[in-house]
Enzyme design. Structure first.
Site, short mmCIF file in Angstrom:
data_model
loop_
_atom_site.label_atom_id
_atom_site.label_comp_id
_atom_site.label_asym_id
_atom_site.label_seq_id
_atom_site.Cartn_x
_atom_site.Cartn_y
_atom_site.Cartn_z
N HIS A 538 -5.51 8.02 1.13
CA HIS A 538 -5.53 9.59 0.98
C HIS A 538 -5.15 10.22 -0.26
O HIS A 538 -4.36 9.39 -1.06
CB HIS A 538 -5.32 10.22 2.32
CG HIS A 538 -3.74 10.10 2.24
ND1 HIS A 538 -3.02 8.81 2.71
CD2 HIS A 538 -2.70 11.05 2.17
CE1 HIS A 538 -1.63 9.27 2.78
NE2 HIS A 538 -1.61 10.39 2.31
N ASP A 540 -2.78 13.95 -1.26
CA ASP A 540 -2.07 14.83 -0.77
C ASP A 540 -2.39 16.16 -0.68
O ASP A 540 -2.01 17.06 -0.02
CB ASP A 540 -0.34 14.68 -1.01
CG ASP A 540 0.20 13.42 -0.30
OD1 ASP A 540 -0.56 12.86 0.53
OD2 ASP A 540 1.47 13.03 -1.03
N HIS A 610 -3.37 6.81 -2.22
CA HIS A 610 -2.27 6.15 -1.93
C HIS A 610 -2.61 5.76 -0.25
O HIS A 610 -3.12 6.70 0.46
CB HIS A 610 -0.85 6.71 -2.08
CG HIS A 610 -0.66 8.20 -1.60
ND1 HIS A 610 -1.07 9.18 -2.00
CD2 HIS A 610 -0.03 8.42 -0.53
CE1 HIS A 610 -0.73 10.11 -1.41
NE2 HIS A 610 -0.06 9.79 -0.44
N ARG A 620 9.77 1.16 10.20
CA ARG A 620 9.66 1.49 9.04
C ARG A 620 9.89 2.95 8.98
O ARG A 620 9.54 3.77 9.61
CB ARG A 620 8.41 1.10 8.28
CG ARG A 620 8.18 2.00 6.90
CD ARG A 620 6.91 1.72 6.20
NE ARG A 620 6.58 1.88 5.25
CZ ARG A 620 6.13 3.13 4.62
NH1 ARG A 620 6.35 3.88 5.33
NH2 ARG A 620 5.90 3.14 3.35
#
Length: 666
Positions: A538, A540, A610, A620
């Site tokens: 996508h 941002d 990204h 994570r």
């Protein structure tokens, strides 16, 4: 189970209530026969059957609703086209009663259309759907229901095509994107069918792809077919504008006007609709913004493609067609002169004219514009002329042929055969210069990360700060915090936990962070044996549309974001690599393995698609940050966090100790 969601249908109920109140079609989608059933009633029956667990009935009704809407449009086009040919509008004559010939022909055409439509459509009022229903079909919502119904019926190929059709108009819908990845994994299906594809756009996109690969014969074939389809669709668009219109400035039932005022009001609505067909034909389903310079670009690609195959007559013809829209384009003017030189002695260049369909469309478009401006000045009609064929000055948009780069001999057309440039960020910072903090280590710049406006830093925070931040955040994180409570905002295959900056500050934490946060810590938890993405590809601040090679800067994207960053807390997990891709959302240009204190930062637009690979083991954790240059879009939680900082400052635990400056925000 709601379409596009695995978490139930409660959030769609307000939207569906108006639909469910509509009368059911023939007792819940009865056998076909007689006049065409209204698509809104069929849609309501399909939704009702879906929520009642009758998935076979839902699929049947929804399929018929989509078919009914297509047949309704086809019937109207057929009748309007037939009656336009059969009943010619007469010109008014001189003197008293001279207008009777004109109005008589108008009445005959109206009678022709009514007589043609009624046997198939029935009463006109049966097919006047509510605005909300029309919007659902525009957004392809019925295909979302169909996908889920097909899954329940174990029709995976039909489900995959329905999901793909919905996704093409809703590329920001990440769960449908994940569903599509699952279909490809389970069925191995490589080709998905967009059942609402606009053929002229499909041909255009395919033609451009062949052009980029220097396959000029195929590019010509597809771009010529795209042009033929465009002009056919333009005629259909003009005809569809001749239907009922909305009068936004007054209630129609209370509207009292004289003969000519009433005619003018209605005609201006029709005229504005017809004038906007240029935008309509350049806009992909589900999008607001059109492809810039769409129609002229067909001729721009074709003029060079024809040159490359040695057809200089067609090359000059297409160059002159392009110049109708942009007569001052120096590159194409130079190309046209070069083609004329190639034809010297064989063909008189003056005999080669721009294409007649381009001349006719532009002539009509200019006359429409003139009439609308006259109406705006004399009748109080609200109208502002858009720039329909904007080419961004030097043609920097990604659909343009970047003509200023020379890859031909000095005496040839200066047109690029290289790959088109990636879109540029809206605001570009100058790279380089010293780092503000001595402990921070520079790792890679944009060039080393194969992109633009990218930087990778290490040691932004220490191991001790990572552990402390993780410890504190573990006590305040909630599932879905920062994403309106959605526990799986990006993929259903993992659990998301987060804490906003305000929640992090309220316990009066003393954590050294040399940056300004707009969102705080987020963690993604493992799920083994995954080959999908933890966060699909996508951008941002815009809606990434890989099929169109576009990124649409419009809602629901956070269009105000200018720069983004991710600060990582740990490395004790498997998978979870951060990746950049090209705009196709497939070609990886850089991959970053997270670790404590590492920060990746980049501009937020379509130049930096990204995503995050699946976390297959462990947890994570990272701090997600977004920056804006527009003070109007400072987040409420950030303002409240500033108030907490001020309060802490009064208690002698201020920003200097926390190293969080409320003025740091870009």
């Amino acid at each position: 189970m709601a379409p596009g969601s695995r978490r139930g249908g409660a959030r769609l109920l307000p939207l569906l209530l108006p639909l469910l109140l509509l009368p059911a079609a023939g007792g819940g989608c009865a056998a076909e026969g007689g006049p065409l059933e209204p698509f809104d009633a069929l849609y309501a029956s399909g939704v009702e059957a879906y929520y009642g667990g009758d998935f076979a009935g839902a699929a049947r009704c929804l399929e018929r609703a989509l078919r009914s809407r297509r047949e309704l449009r086809a019937a109207r086009l057929r009748c309007r086209r037939l009656c336009r040919a059969q009943v010619r509008l007469e010109e008014p004559g001189p003197g008293a009663g001279g207008d009777l010939r004109f109005f008589g022909s108008v009445l005959r055409r109206a009678e022709c259309v009514r007589r043609c439509e009624e046997p198939r459509l029935g009463a006109v009022s049966r097919h006047r759907a509510a605005e909300e229903v029309r919007a659902d079909f525009q957004r392809r919502v019925p295909y979302s229901y169909l996908q889920r119904a097909y899954i329940q019926l174990n029709k995976l190929e039909e489900a995959a095509n329905a999901a793909h059709t919905f996704f093409m108009a809703n590329p920001e819908h990440m769960e449908i994107q994940q569903d599509l990845e699952n279909y490809k994994t389970t069925s191995g299906k490589a080709t998905l069918i967009d059942q609402e594809a606009r053929q002229h756009m499909e041909d255009y996109s395919a033609g451009v792809r062949h052009y980029d690969r220097e396959e000029y014969e195929l590019a010509i074939e597809l771009l010529e077919r795209a042009l033929q389809g465009y002009y056919s669709e333009d005629e259909d668009c003009q005809l569809m504008c001749e239907g009922p219109q909305r009068f936004e400035e007054h209630e129609h039932l209370d509207y009292k006007a004289g003969l000519y005022e009433a005619i003018a009001d209605h005609y201006l609505q029709v005229l504005a609709c017809k004038h906007d067909c240029v935008r309509e034909l350049a806009t992909r389903s589900g999008r607001i913004s059109p492809i810039e310079n769409f129609l002229p670009l067909h001729y721009d690609y074709l003029q060079f493609a024809y040159y490359r195959v040695g057809d200089y007559v067609k090359a000059l013809e297409c160059a002159k067609s392009y110049l109708l829209f942009h007569p001052d384009d120096e590159d194409v003017l130079e190309n046209a002169g070069y083609y004329e030189g190639l034809l010297e002695g064989t063909v008189d260049p003056a005999t080669i004219k721009p294409r007649k369909e381009a001349r006719a469309l532009l002539r009509r478009h200019k006359l429409e514009s003139h009439l609308l401006r006259v109406a705006a000045a004399g009748l109080g009609f609200a109208y502002t002329e858009p720039n329909y064929w904007n080419r961004y000055g030097a043609r920097q948009d990604e659909h343009s042929v970047p003509s200023s780069i020379s890859s031909e001999p000095e005496d040839g057309p200066r047109l690029s055969l290289t790959k088109k440039p990636m879109p540029k960020p809206d605001r570009e910072l100058k790279e380089g210069g010293p780092l503000l903090y001595s402990d921070v280590k520079f790792v890679y710049n944009s060039e080393q990360l194969n992109g633009t406006q990218r930087v990778l830093l290490d040691n932004v925070i220490s191991e001790e700060q990572c552990r402390e931040l993780h410890r504190v955040a573990s006590g305040i994180m909630l599932a879905g915090d920062g994403y309106r409570g959605k526990t799986s905002p990006h993929t259903p295959n993992e659990r998301f936990e987060g804490a906003t900056v305000l929640k992090a500050l309220k316990p009066q934490l003393s954590i050294s962070l040399p940056c300004s946060q707009k969102k705080a810590k987020l963690c993604r938890c493992q799920q083994e044996r995954r080959n999908d993405l933890s966060h699909p590809i996508h951008a941002d601040n815009c809606l990434l549309d890989p099929e169109a090679n576009e990124c649409w800067k419009e809602p629901p994207a956070y269009t105000f974001r200018d720069y983004s960053a991710l600060l990582y807390m740990n490395a004790d997990f498997e998978g979870g690599e951060f990746i950049f891709t090209e705009m196709d959302a497939k070609t990886v240009t850089a991959s970053i393995k997270p670790k404590c204190g590492r920060m990746i930062s980049f501009s937020s637009g379509g130049e930096n698609p990204h995503g995050v690979k699946a976390v297959t083991k462990g947890q994570r954790c990272a701090v997600a940050l977004w920056f804006t240059l527009d003070p109007l879009y400072r987040e409420l939680e950030r303002i409240q966090a500033d108030e907490v900082i001020a309060m802490l400052d009064q208690e002698h635990l201020g920003p200097s100790e926390m190293n969080i400056n409320p003025k740091d925000e870009l």
